[in-house]
Scaffold this motif. Structure first.
Motif, PDB file in Angstrom:
ATOM      1  N   ILE A 183       0.824  -1.123   0.121  1.00 52.21           N
ATOM      2  CA  ILE A 183      -0.496   0.121   0.574  1.00 52.21           C
ATOM      3  C   ILE A 183       1.072   1.360  -0.148  1.00 52.21           C
ATOM      4  CG2 ILE A 183       0.472   0.221   2.658  1.00 52.21           C
ATOM      5  CD1 ILE A 183      -3.211   1.357   2.439  1.00 52.21           C
ATOM      6  N   GLU A 184       2.260   0.900   0.655  1.00 55.38           N
ATOM      7  CA  GLU A 184       3.026   2.316   0.073  1.00 55.38           C
ATOM      8  C   GLU A 184       3.573   2.883  -0.227  1.00 55.38           C
ATOM      9  OE1 GLU A 184       3.522  -1.009   1.271  1.00 55.38           O
ATOM     10  OE2 GLU A 184       2.925  -0.987   4.268  1.00 55.38           O
ATOM     11  N   ASN A 185       3.908   1.904  -1.869  1.00 54.12           N
ATOM     12  CA  ASN A 185       4.348   2.202  -3.080  1.00 54.12           C
ATOM     13  C   ASN A 185       3.509   3.175  -3.672  1.00 54.12           C
ATOM     14  OD1 ASN A 185       6.052   2.121  -5.305  1.00 54.12           O
ATOM     15  ND2 ASN A 185       7.662   0.331  -4.567  1.00 54.12           N
ATOM     16  N   HIS A 208       0.388   5.447   0.691  1.00 56.26           N
ATOM     17  CA  HIS A 208       1.471   5.549   1.122  1.00 56.26           C
ATOM     18  C   HIS A 208       1.327   5.130   2.445  1.00 56.26           C
ATOM     19  CE1 HIS A 208       2.966   8.528  -1.644  1.00 56.26           C
ATOM     20  NE2 HIS A 208       1.854   8.884  -1.294  1.00 56.26           N
ATOM     21  N   ASP A 209       2.218   4.732   3.365  1.00 60.78           N
ATOM     22  CA  ASP A 209       2.517   4.046   4.628  1.00 60.78           C
ATOM     23  C   ASP A 209       3.310   4.296   5.899  1.00 60.78           C
ATOM     24  OD1 ASP A 209       1.732   2.404   6.362  1.00 60.78           O
ATOM     25  OD2 ASP A 209       1.431   0.789   5.371  1.00 60.78           O
ATOM     26  N   THR A 210       4.042   4.077   6.529  1.00 65.49           N
ATOM     27  CA  THR A 210       4.579   4.124   7.855  1.00 65.49           C
ATOM     28  C   THR A 210       6.189   4.863   7.242  1.00 65.49           C
ATOM     29  OG1 THR A 210       3.977   2.617   9.110  1.00 65.49           O
ATOM     30  CG2 THR A 210       5.929   3.593   9.555  1.00 65.49           C
ATOM     31  N   ILE A 211       6.587   5.484   7.866  1.00 64.41           N
ATOM     32  CA  ILE A 211       7.499   6.019   7.619  1.00 64.41           C
ATOM     33  C   ILE A 211       8.793   5.521   8.557  1.00 64.41           C
ATOM     34  CG2 ILE A 211       7.646   8.013   8.355  1.00 64.41           C
ATOM     35  CD1 ILE A 211       9.421   9.406   6.108  1.00 64.41           C
ATOM     36  N   SER A 229       0.138   5.593  11.096  1.00 67.51           N
ATOM     37  CA  SER A 229      -1.591   5.283  12.091  1.00 67.51           C
ATOM     38  C   SER A 229      -1.208   3.917  11.876  1.00 67.51           C
ATOM     39  CB  SER A 229      -2.627   6.093  10.649  1.00 67.51           C
ATOM     40  OG  SER A 229      -2.429   5.221   9.397  1.00 67.51           O
ATOM     41  N   GLY A 230      -0.758   3.192  11.086  1.00 65.48           N
ATOM     42  CA  GLY A 230      -0.727   1.942  11.639  1.00 65.48           C
ATOM     43  C   GLY A 230      -1.667   0.939  10.377  1.00 65.48           C
ATOM     44  N   MET A 231      -2.169  -0.244  10.685  1.00 63.41           N
ATOM     45  CA  MET A 231      -1.939  -1.023   9.831  1.00 63.41           C
ATOM     46  C   MET A 231      -3.920  -0.383   9.576  1.00 63.41           C
ATOM     47  SD  MET A 231      -2.740  -4.871   9.432  1.00 63.41           S
ATOM     48  CE  MET A 231      -0.622  -5.287   9.216  1.00 63.41           C
ATOM     49  N   ALA A 232      -4.229  -0.035   8.231  1.00 65.70           N
ATOM     50  CA  ALA A 232      -5.239   0.644   8.432  1.00 65.70           C
ATOM     51  C   ALA A 232      -6.874  -0.247   8.388  1.00 65.70           C
ATOM     52  CB  ALA A 232      -6.216   0.685   6.615  1.00 65.70           C
ATOM     53  N   GLY A 237      -7.175  -0.604  19.104  1.00 63.33           N
ATOM     54  CA  GLY A 237      -6.173  -0.746  20.694  1.00 63.33           C
ATOM     55  C   GLY A 237      -4.846  -1.732  20.161  1.00 63.33           C
ATOM     56  N   ARG A 238      -5.244  -1.699  18.656  1.00 61.70           N
ATOM     57  CA  ARG A 238      -3.646  -2.869  17.905  1.00 61.70           C
ATOM     58  C   ARG A 238      -2.810  -1.440  18.028  1.00 61.70           C
ATOM     59  NH1 ARG A 238      -0.702  -2.024  14.118  1.00 61.70           N
ATOM     60  NH2 ARG A 238       0.220  -4.310  12.529  1.00 61.70           N
ATOM     61  N   VAL A 239      -1.689  -2.306  18.607  1.00 64.99           N
ATOM     62  CA  VAL A 239      -0.606  -1.710  18.423  1.00 64.99           C
ATOM     63  C   VAL A 239       0.710  -2.238  17.651  1.00 64.99           C
ATOM     64  CG1 VAL A 239       1.659  -1.180  19.642  1.00 64.99           C
ATOM     65  CG2 VAL A 239      -1.077  -0.167  20.232  1.00 64.99           C
ATOM     66  N   GLY A 240       0.616  -2.082  16.216  1.00 65.76           N
ATOM     67  CA  GLY A 240       2.508  -2.582  15.515  1.00 65.76           C
ATOM     68  C   GLY A 240       3.682  -2.725  16.247  1.00 65.76           C
ATOM     69  N   ASP A 241       4.609  -2.755  15.222  1.00 67.57           N
ATOM     70  CA  ASP A 241       5.728  -3.002  15.498  1.00 67.57           C
ATOM     71  C   ASP A 241       6.410  -1.056  16.004  1.00 67.57           C
ATOM     72  OD1 ASP A 241       5.709  -2.200  12.647  1.00 67.57           O
ATOM     73  OD2 ASP A 241       7.350  -2.506  12.362  1.00 67.57           O
ATOM     74  N   SER A 242       5.924  -0.371  14.938  1.00 68.66           N
ATOM     75  CA  SER A 242       6.622   0.691  14.695  1.00 68.66           C
ATOM     76  C   SER A 242       6.692   1.762  15.959  1.00 68.66           C
ATOM     77  CB  SER A 242       5.249   2.169  13.987  1.00 68.66           C
ATOM     78  OG  SER A 242       5.162   1.227  12.158  1.00 68.66           O
ATOM     79  N   PRO A 243       6.256   1.322  17.336  1.00 65.60           N
ATOM     80  CA  PRO A 243       6.676   2.341  18.227  1.00 65.60           C
ATOM     81  C   PRO A 243       7.022   1.567  19.226  1.00 65.60           C
ATOM     82  CG  PRO A 243       3.743   1.564  18.673  1.00 65.60           C
ATOM     83  CD  PRO A 243       4.830   1.224  17.177  1.00 65.60           C
ATOM     84  N   SER A 260      12.012  -0.437  10.592  1.00 61.51           N
ATOM     85  CA  SER A 260      10.956  -1.727   9.193  1.00 61.51           C
ATOM     86  C   SER A 260       9.777  -0.937   8.600  1.00 61.51           C
ATOM     87  CB  SER A 260      10.927  -2.858   9.900  1.00 61.51           C
ATOM     88  OG  SER A 260      10.360  -2.680  11.490  1.00 61.51           O
ATOM     89  N   THR A 261       9.322  -1.468   7.685  1.00 65.64           N
ATOM     90  CA  THR A 261       7.704  -1.362   7.767  1.00 65.64           C
ATOM     91  C   THR A 261       7.303  -2.740   7.242  1.00 65.64           C
ATOM     92  OG1 THR A 261       5.958   0.383   5.942  1.00 65.64           O
ATOM     93  CG2 THR A 261       8.781  -0.697   4.794  1.00 65.64           C
ATOM     94  N   GLY A 262       5.454  -2.398   6.880  1.00 64.32           N
ATOM     95  CA  GLY A 262       4.740  -3.969   6.913  1.00 64.32           C
ATOM     96  C   GLY A 262       3.907  -4.294   8.157  1.00 64.32           C
ATOM     97  N   VAL A 263       3.867  -5.253   7.822  1.00 62.61           N
ATOM     98  CA  VAL A 263       2.853  -6.048   9.009  1.00 62.61           C
ATOM     99  C   VAL A 263       3.717  -6.062  10.489  1.00 62.61           C
ATOM    100  CG1 VAL A 263       1.861  -8.053   9.188  1.00 62.61           C
ATOM    101  CG2 VAL A 263       1.898  -7.213   6.965  1.00 62.61           C
ATOM    102  N   GLY A 264       3.434  -5.248  11.331  1.00 58.71           N
ATOM    103  CA  GLY A 264       4.158  -4.961  12.970  1.00 58.71           C
ATOM    104  C   GLY A 264       4.288  -6.527  13.162  1.00 58.71           C
ATOM    105  N   GLU A 265       2.909  -6.831  13.042  1.00 56.84           N
ATOM    106  CA  GLU A 265       3.036  -8.876  13.873  1.00 56.84           C
ATOM    107  C   GLU A 265       3.925  -9.369  13.353  1.00 56.84           C
ATOM    108  OE1 GLU A 265       0.109  -6.601  12.745  1.00 56.84           O
ATOM    109  OE2 GLU A 265      -0.912  -6.706  14.450  1.00 56.84           O
TER     110      GLU A 265
END
Ligand code: SD4
Length: 350
Positions: A183-185, A208-211, A229-232, A237-243, A260-265
């Motif tokens: 989605i980011e590209n 566009h996505d995570t920077i 803003s994480g996964m659309a 309450g879901r938190v990904g890898d980014s923080p 990293s970017t992509g599926v945080g899980e």
């Protein structure tokens, strides 16, 4: 005994094979080091919108500024961009229609700060920096993060734009929770890479996505920032890898920095950015380290990995950079005196 000898030999061989890229590059690095070549300052960031972010970071770096200030200034650009629906203002909301932001920042001294599930504040990265500098903590979440932000002068805003709201209402019709690959590209339109186009707009409008950004400054110090803003349409309450320090971002001023970017899980499962930095410590080149982290994700569950995107991006103390991803489609932007904000396609596993 025979078995043990066999095992040790096999282990040695596979270790040698695994680190081949790293060792090859290590030789190149050693050659560079003997010539005293370090590329600094340098800034790299994920995806094509990383170029605009790099420009803002470069304004700081070219004046001899600190990498920490550069990465914060850099990632604030996509955070404020109304056309970027996965970072900051106008981010796609969660499944309840709430825009919740995740971000973290880390400096050359090992200081770090983070916010997760933060609502109503565009510049989550600056709130993360305030957590780092003004509290004894590393991470604040949800209402606590918002209260802290407001108490520290950040303004309360509505981050849900009409366009993002429209996308969410479109998504609600089916409520399918599916990660949207690449989605980011901006060159991967929804027609090419996804089955779901919430805005029914060309890919470059909403894709566009995570920077994630990491930088080495003129003084040879590293810092990094990651914001999303994480996964659309995620669960509230879901938190990904980014923080999460070590997952979405890690900096070790002796070695290098990774994001990293992509599926945080998937990234959290392998503590990806920390892993990349530790592999660089062992002598892997940035690209070889990112490749090994991607390979770990595949080893956990190859079938699952086939349907997902994850990309890692790293630099080392010499200002060398590299990336690796699961699927074709991840790219990153590099800005230094040698490379004028070039976009590089990440090599991919599948
Ligand atoms: C997350 N890693 O929340 C983020 C999303 C992302 O490219 O990076 N997408 O899982």
């Amino acid at each position: 005994m025979q078995d043990r000898r066999h095992f040790l030999k096999a282990a040695a061989l596979s270790a040698a094979a695994l680190s081949l890229d790293g060792i090859t590059s290590e030789k190149a690095q050693a050659a560079d080091a003997s010539k005293g070549k370090v590329t600094k300052p340098i800034v790299v960031s994920t995806w094509d919108f990383g170029r605009a972010a790099n420009e803002a970071a470069w304004d700081v770096l070219k004046k001899g500024g600190r990498a920490l200030d550069a990465v914060e200034a850099g990632v604030r650009v996509p955070e404020a961009d109304p056309n970027n629906h996965t970072v900051g203002y106008s981010g796609f909301p969660d499944r309840d229609g709430r825009v919740t932001l995740d971000a973290c920042i880390m400096d050359e001294l090992g200081n770090c700060g983070s916010v997760a599930a933060l609502e109503h504040v565009t510049h989550a990265i600056s709130v993360a920096r305030a957590v780092m500098e003004k509290t004894p903590h590393v991470m604040l979440v949800g209402d606590g993060a918002l209260q802290f932000a407001l108490a520290n002068g950040f303004k309360k805003e509505n981050l849900l734009t009409p366009e993002s709201e429209k996308a969410w209402r479109e998504w609600l019709k089916k409520s399918e929770y599916k990660p949207i690959m690449n989605i980011e590209n901006s060159s991967y339109g929804p027609d090419k890479a996804t089955t779901f186009n919430p805005l029914k707009l060309p890919g470059n409008v909403y894709n566009h996505d995570t920077i994630g950004m990491v930088a080495l400054d003129a003084n040879g110090n590293l810092s990094g920032a990651c914001t999303t803003s994480g996964m659309a349409f995620k669960l509230h309450g879901r938190v990904g890898d980014s923080p999460i320090i070590g997952a979405g971002l890690y900096v070790d001023n002796e070695v290098g920095a990774a994001t990293s970017t992509g599926v945080g899980e998937e990234v959290i499962r392998v503590v990806g950015s920390f892993l990349v930095v530790e592999l660089m410590r062992q002598g892997y080149s940035p690209e070889a380290a990112c490749k090994e982290a991607v390979t770990r994700i595949v080893k956990k569950n190859k079938e699952r990995a086939k349907g997902l995107q994850v990309g890692f991006l790293a630099i080392n103390k010499k200002g060398e950079h590299g990336a690796y991803c699961l699927q074709k489609g991840f790219n990153y932007a590099v800005l230094s005196e040698k490379e004028s904000n070039v976009l590089i396609d990440g090599k991919h596993y599948f």
